[in-house]
Design a protein around this motif. Sequence first.
Motif, PDB file in Angstrom:
ATOM      1  N   ILE A 120       0.829  -1.208   0.000  1.00 24.82           N
ATOM      2  CA  ILE A 120       0.000   0.000   0.000  1.00 24.82           C
ATOM      3  C   ILE A 120       0.865   1.261   0.000  1.00 24.82           C
ATOM      4  O   ILE A 120       0.496   2.271  -0.591  1.00 24.82           O
ATOM      5  N   ASP A 121       2.034   1.204   0.644  1.00 22.00           N
ATOM      6  CA  ASP A 121       2.938   2.359   0.613  1.00 22.00           C
ATOM      7  C   ASP A 121       3.444   2.619  -0.803  1.00 22.00           C
ATOM      8  O   ASP A 121       3.506   3.771  -1.251  1.00 22.00           O
ATOM      9  N   GLU A 122       3.817   1.560  -1.508  1.00 26.38           N
ATOM     10  CA  GLU A 122       4.302   1.706  -2.883  1.00 26.38           C
ATOM     11  C   GLU A 122       3.168   2.157  -3.803  1.00 26.38           C
ATOM     12  O   GLU A 122       3.379   2.973  -4.710  1.00 26.38           O
ATOM     13  N   LEU A 123       1.952   1.623  -3.557  1.00 26.84           N
ATOM     14  CA  LEU A 123       0.793   2.026  -4.355  1.00 26.84           C
ATOM     15  C   LEU A 123       0.517   3.513  -4.181  1.00 26.84           C
ATOM     16  O   LEU A 123       0.289   4.237  -5.162  1.00 26.84           O
ATOM     17  N   ALA A 124       0.528   3.979  -2.957  1.00 29.80           N
ATOM     18  CA  ALA A 124       0.269   5.396  -2.687  1.00 29.80           C
ATOM     19  C   ALA A 124       1.319   6.281  -3.359  1.00 29.80           C
ATOM     20  O   ALA A 124       0.987   7.321  -3.936  1.00 29.80           O
TER      21      ALA A 124
END
Length: 258
Positions: free
Chosen positions: A13-17
Amino acid sequence: MSHGAPASEEFTIDELAQRAEMTVRNVRAYSGRGLIPPPRLEGRTGYYNQVHLQKLRLVRELLDRGYTLAAVEKAMLSNPSTASSHALDLLQVLDSPGREEEPEEMSRDALAALAGVGRDDALIDALVEYGLAEHVDENTVRLVSPTVVRAGAAAVALGLSTTTVMALFPLMRESLSRIADAFVASTVDEIVQPFLDAGMPEGQWPDVVAVVERLIPVASQVTLGIFRRQLGQAIEHELGEKLAELGYGTPEEPVSGS
């Protein structure tokens, strides 16, 4: 690619954001609203793919264009089968004529030199008022629409006054805006609306995007061609009248003995 199958590339989710240029908090909020499907879980870690990323980019794009989150949510949840990549393609095509021209910073003296005039801060203020430039500091200006400003400077360098050129800009903008609005309305009525009425069939998306992409340069060429023709006729008419005033007659009424 179905939402249930993982994409070839996955991210947390961090990379997606980070890729969507959003905060993790926003990603969680949009996920909670159902705007993106659930991630693939491995233990307590969720993994996202390109489908999630494209949907988030579409959300961001629509919000940036002034749509409310409620409107975005309604549109996306009403058409869950529509591939976000198709919608992004269409939005990018609509932006392709150069509406997002890269700004250019230039010294005020250099801009004046382009027009062949002395430095005129009042002129800079007028450019700012029309949204063509922005103040940077006392010596520098940022051209928001470099092509338009450079063309105006060239017109001044050819002999037109800065007052005349600045007065022509809102007239041309208003006239061309009406042409653009009419063209877009016709395109929506005759091409986009039938596609929407048919339920936006997956197989027709590439054709719709391709047609809109081809129509934009066609409309630009037609507009430029008509303007060139009308400009030539206007010059011929105006010069003809001035010559007639001087006694040189007109092509239809040659001066005797000439």
